[in-house]
Design a protein around this motif. Structure first.
Motif, PDB file in Angstrom:
ATOM      1  N   LEU A 101       0.830  -1.200   0.000  1.00  0.00           N
ATOM      2  CA  LEU A 101       0.000   0.000   0.000  1.00  0.00           C
ATOM      3  C   LEU A 101       0.868   1.256   0.000  1.00  0.00           C
ATOM      4  O   LEU A 101       0.551   2.236  -0.687  1.00  0.00           O
ATOM      5  N   GLU A 102       1.950   1.218   0.754  1.00  0.00           N
ATOM      6  CA  GLU A 102       2.878   2.355   0.794  1.00  0.00           C
ATOM      7  C   GLU A 102       3.478   2.601  -0.589  1.00  0.00           C
ATOM      8  O   GLU A 102       3.671   3.754  -0.996  1.00  0.00           O
ATOM      9  N   ASP A 103       3.764   1.528  -1.312  1.00  0.00           N
ATOM     10  CA  ASP A 103       4.301   1.633  -2.673  1.00  0.00           C
ATOM     11  C   ASP A 103       3.312   2.373  -3.576  1.00  0.00           C
ATOM     12  O   ASP A 103       3.677   3.303  -4.299  1.00  0.00           O
ATOM     13  N   VAL A 104       2.059   1.986  -3.502  1.00  0.00           N
ATOM     14  CA  VAL A 104       1.023   2.632  -4.319  1.00  0.00           C
ATOM     15  C   VAL A 104       0.813   4.069  -3.862  1.00  0.00           C
ATOM     16  O   VAL A 104       0.637   4.976  -4.687  1.00  0.00           O
ATOM     17  N   LEU A 105       0.864   4.292  -2.565  1.00  0.00           N
ATOM     18  CA  LEU A 105       0.717   5.643  -2.035  1.00  0.00           C
ATOM     19  C   LEU A 105       1.792   6.561  -2.607  1.00  0.00           C
ATOM     20  O   LEU A 105       1.497   7.673  -3.060  1.00  0.00           O
ATOM     21  N   ALA A 106       3.023   6.096  -2.612  1.00  0.00           N
ATOM     22  CA  ALA A 106       4.125   6.906  -3.148  1.00  0.00           C
ATOM     23  C   ALA A 106       3.897   7.221  -4.627  1.00  0.00           C
ATOM     24  O   ALA A 106       4.138   8.351  -5.075  1.00  0.00           O
ATOM     25  N   MET A 107       3.419   6.239  -5.376  1.00  0.00           N
ATOM     26  CA  MET A 107       3.154   6.466  -6.791  1.00  0.00           C
ATOM     27  C   MET A 107       2.020   7.473  -6.981  1.00  0.00           C
ATOM     28  O   MET A 107       2.104   8.374  -7.830  1.00  0.00           O
ATOM     29  N   ALA A 108       0.962   7.346  -6.186  1.00  0.00           N
ATOM     30  CA  ALA A 108      -0.177   8.254  -6.294  1.00  0.00           C
ATOM     31  C   ALA A 108       0.239   9.684  -5.953  1.00  0.00           C
ATOM     32  O   ALA A 108      -0.185  10.637  -6.620  1.00  0.00           O
ATOM     33  N   VAL A 109       1.080   9.835  -4.930  1.00  0.00           N
ATOM     34  CA  VAL A 109       1.569  11.163  -4.557  1.00  0.00           C
ATOM     35  C   VAL A 109       2.406  11.748  -5.698  1.00  0.00           C
ATOM     36  O   VAL A 109       2.266  12.935  -6.029  1.00  0.00           O
TER      37      VAL A 109
END
Length: 133
Positions: A101-109
């Motif tokens: 989830l953190e990986d996707v969060l970083a991409m979304a940011v």
């Protein structure tokens, strides 16, 4: 209660009057918000809320995928990244893996921040062109 209703009216007006670029920015912000909530829910072992928030983030990414113009080269480069984000959200949900989830969060940011810059540059260009008329 009245304040809550006023806030809802404000949000509806913001969506109804937003440009396409601003709507995309709102989608990225919503995705980020739901991923952050899902991470907190995962830490609190609130599986139902985690699942709901991950599904909301997935729905937003799917909406972003639909809005891509397949004729534009950058869309062809972004689509696989959105696919990857969806996969990571699913895996993170199934495996209870906050790192995914953190990986996707970083991409979304990163997508959101890049999109903000595009909007700003577009506005600056429009303002400059408008001043020259």
């Amino acid at each position: 209660m009245a304040l809550n209703k006023q806030h809802q009216v404000y949000q509806n007006n913001a969506v109804n009057t937003a440009s396409g670029g601003e709507l995309t920015l709102m989608l990225y912000n919503g995705c980020i918000k739901f991923i952050k909530k899902a991470i907190k829910d995962m830490e609190a072992e609130n599986h139902e809320a985690k699942n709901t928030n991950i599904q909301k983030a997935q729905n937003i990414i799917q909406e972003l995928m639909i809005t891509l113009d397949p004729e534009v080269e950058i869309s062809k480069q972004i689509l696989p990244l959105y696919d990857y984000m969806l996969f990571q959200l699913k895996e993170g949900n199934i495996k209870n893996d906050a790192a995914k989830l953190e990986d996707v969060l970083a991409m979304a940011v990163e997508f959101r921040d890049t999109w903000k810059q595009v909007i700003l540059k577009t506005r600056q260009k429009q303002f400059t062109q408008g001043a020259n008329i």
